[in-house]
Design a protein around this motif. Sequence first.
Motif, PDB file in Angstrom:
ATOM      1  N   VAL A 142      -5.438  50.773 -11.602  1.00  0.00           N
ATOM      2  CA  VAL A 142      -6.085  51.810 -12.404  1.00  0.00           C
ATOM      3  C   VAL A 142      -7.104  52.523 -11.528  1.00  0.00           C
ATOM      4  O   VAL A 142      -8.054  51.899 -11.042  1.00  0.00           O
ATOM      5  N   PRO A 143      -6.908  53.819 -11.318  1.00  0.00           N
ATOM      6  CA  PRO A 143      -7.887  54.558 -10.534  1.00  0.00           C
ATOM      7  C   PRO A 143      -9.234  54.585 -11.263  1.00  0.00           C
ATOM      8  O   PRO A 143      -9.282  54.840 -12.460  1.00  0.00           O
ATOM      9  N   GLY A 144     -10.293  54.308 -10.517  1.00  0.00           N
ATOM     10  CA  GLY A 144     -11.604  54.216 -11.147  1.00  0.00           C
ATOM     11  C   GLY A 144     -12.552  55.348 -10.821  1.00  0.00           C
ATOM     12  O   GLY A 144     -13.669  55.391 -11.337  1.00  0.00           O
ATOM     13  N   THR A 145     -12.106  56.261  -9.958  1.00  0.00           N
ATOM     14  CA  THR A 145     -12.944  57.399  -9.582  1.00  0.00           C
ATOM     15  C   THR A 145     -12.109  58.671  -9.624  1.00  0.00           C
ATOM     16  O   THR A 145     -10.875  58.620  -9.626  1.00  0.00           O
ATOM     17  N   LEU A 146     -12.792  59.799  -9.596  1.00  0.00           N
ATOM     18  CA  LEU A 146     -12.075  61.070  -9.559  1.00  0.00           C
ATOM     19  C   LEU A 146     -11.227  61.189  -8.294  1.00  0.00           C
ATOM     20  O   LEU A 146     -10.103  61.685  -8.333  1.00  0.00           O
ATOM     21  N   GLY A 147     -11.744  60.699  -7.177  1.00  0.00           N
ATOM     22  CA  GLY A 147     -10.992  60.733  -5.930  1.00  0.00           C
ATOM     23  C   GLY A 147      -9.716  59.913  -6.003  1.00  0.00           C
ATOM     24  O   GLY A 147      -8.666  60.324  -5.499  1.00  0.00           O
TER      25      GLY A 147
ATOM     26  N   TYR B 270      -7.231  61.782  -8.080  1.00  0.00           N
ATOM     27  CA  TYR B 270      -6.674  62.868  -7.276  1.00  0.00           C
ATOM     28  C   TYR B 270      -5.556  62.337  -6.375  1.00  0.00           C
ATOM     29  O   TYR B 270      -4.496  62.943  -6.261  1.00  0.00           O
ATOM     30  N   ASP B 271      -5.801  61.191  -5.735  1.00  0.00           N
ATOM     31  CA  ASP B 271      -4.792  60.575  -4.881  1.00  0.00           C
ATOM     32  C   ASP B 271      -3.555  60.177  -5.684  1.00  0.00           C
ATOM     33  O   ASP B 271      -2.422  60.357  -5.233  1.00  0.00           O
ATOM     34  N   LEU B 272      -3.754  59.605  -6.862  1.00  0.00           N
ATOM     35  CA  LEU B 272      -2.642  59.223  -7.728  1.00  0.00           C
ATOM     36  C   LEU B 272      -1.794  60.442  -8.073  1.00  0.00           C
ATOM     37  O   LEU B 272      -0.559  60.392  -8.027  1.00  0.00           O
ATOM     38  N   LEU B 273      -2.437  61.541  -8.379  1.00  0.00           N
ATOM     39  CA  LEU B 273      -1.710  62.766  -8.730  1.00  0.00           C
ATOM     40  C   LEU B 273      -0.824  63.234  -7.575  1.00  0.00           C
ATOM     41  O   LEU B 273       0.317  63.650  -7.793  1.00  0.00           O
ATOM     42  N   GLY B 274      -1.327  63.143  -6.357  1.00  0.00           N
ATOM     43  CA  GLY B 274      -0.527  63.526  -5.197  1.00  0.00           C
ATOM     44  C   GLY B 274       0.731  62.679  -5.091  1.00  0.00           C
ATOM     45  O   GLY B 274       1.834  63.188  -4.836  1.00  0.00           O
TER      46      GLY B 274
ATOM     47  N   GLN C 107      -1.228  54.749 -15.923  1.00  0.00           N
ATOM     48  CA  GLN C 107      -2.260  54.675 -14.893  1.00  0.00           C
ATOM     49  C   GLN C 107      -3.171  55.899 -14.947  1.00  0.00           C
ATOM     50  O   GLN C 107      -4.400  55.778 -14.852  1.00  0.00           O
ATOM     51  N   LEU C 108      -2.566  57.060 -15.079  1.00  0.00           N
ATOM     52  CA  LEU C 108      -3.337  58.300 -15.116  1.00  0.00           C
ATOM     53  C   LEU C 108      -4.264  58.318 -16.325  1.00  0.00           C
ATOM     54  O   LEU C 108      -5.458  58.624 -16.203  1.00  0.00           O
ATOM     55  N   THR C 109      -3.741  57.945 -17.479  1.00  0.00           N
ATOM     56  CA  THR C 109      -4.557  57.922 -18.699  1.00  0.00           C
ATOM     57  C   THR C 109      -5.696  56.920 -18.580  1.00  0.00           C
ATOM     58  O   THR C 109      -6.837  57.213 -18.956  1.00  0.00           O
ATOM     59  N   LEU C 110      -5.404  55.736 -18.059  1.00  0.00           N
ATOM     60  CA  LEU C 110      -6.456  54.729 -17.884  1.00  0.00           C
ATOM     61  C   LEU C 110      -7.495  55.195 -16.866  1.00  0.00           C
ATOM     62  O   LEU C 110      -8.685  54.894 -16.999  1.00  0.00           O
TER      63      LEU C 110
ATOM     64  N   ASP D 220      -9.714  57.472 -18.682  1.00  0.00           N
ATOM     65  CA  ASP D 220     -10.615  56.646 -19.494  1.00  0.00           C
ATOM     66  C   ASP D 220     -11.774  56.124 -18.642  1.00  0.00           C
ATOM     67  O   ASP D 220     -12.914  56.078 -19.098  1.00  0.00           O
ATOM     68  N   ALA D 221     -11.472  55.738 -17.401  1.00  0.00           N
ATOM     69  CA  ALA D 221     -12.490  55.152 -16.522  1.00  0.00           C
ATOM     70  C   ALA D 221     -13.587  56.146 -16.142  1.00  0.00           C
ATOM     71  O   ALA D 221     -14.727  55.753 -15.887  1.00  0.00           O
ATOM     72  N   VAL D 222     -13.250  57.436 -16.099  1.00  0.00           N
ATOM     73  CA  VAL D 222     -14.237  58.450 -15.700  1.00  0.00           C
ATOM     74  C   VAL D 222     -14.689  59.309 -16.876  1.00  0.00           C
ATOM     75  O   VAL D 222     -15.389  60.306 -16.691  1.00  0.00           O
TER      76      VAL D 222
END
Length: 112
Positions: free
Chosen positions: A14-19, A22-26, A51-54, A57-59
């Motif tokens: 789960v991505p926990g930051t905006l960065g 951003y990496d996940l989106l790429g 993952q994207l939704t979570l 949620d994290a940010v």
Amino acid sequence: MNNSNLENASDLYVPGTLGEIYDLLGSMVLSAPTFTDPSFPNRDLNNRFLQLTLGFDAVRTKIGEDHYNVLTNLSLRAKVLFEHDQNDSNGKTDEGRTILFQIEELIGKLLI
């Protein structure tokens, strides 16, 4: 979401930051429309969008409700488009990628 995705949800990164979002989106743009990867057998369209939704949620507190709502709505729209073009044959994958790029653009602005 089906039960197998729920069972695998605890194993998801789960991505926990905006960065990290951003990496996940790429990565998502490159693996659309199926979002599968032989190196990661549990990776699929549903898990990637989970993952994207979570990640959103994290940010959520950091970005505020308005941006959160825009991002989650865009994500939902993109997911539906990819679901309807699993063979990349009717143009909906291109539309979905365009939405992922819109999400990237907004995330990029929020990073500043």
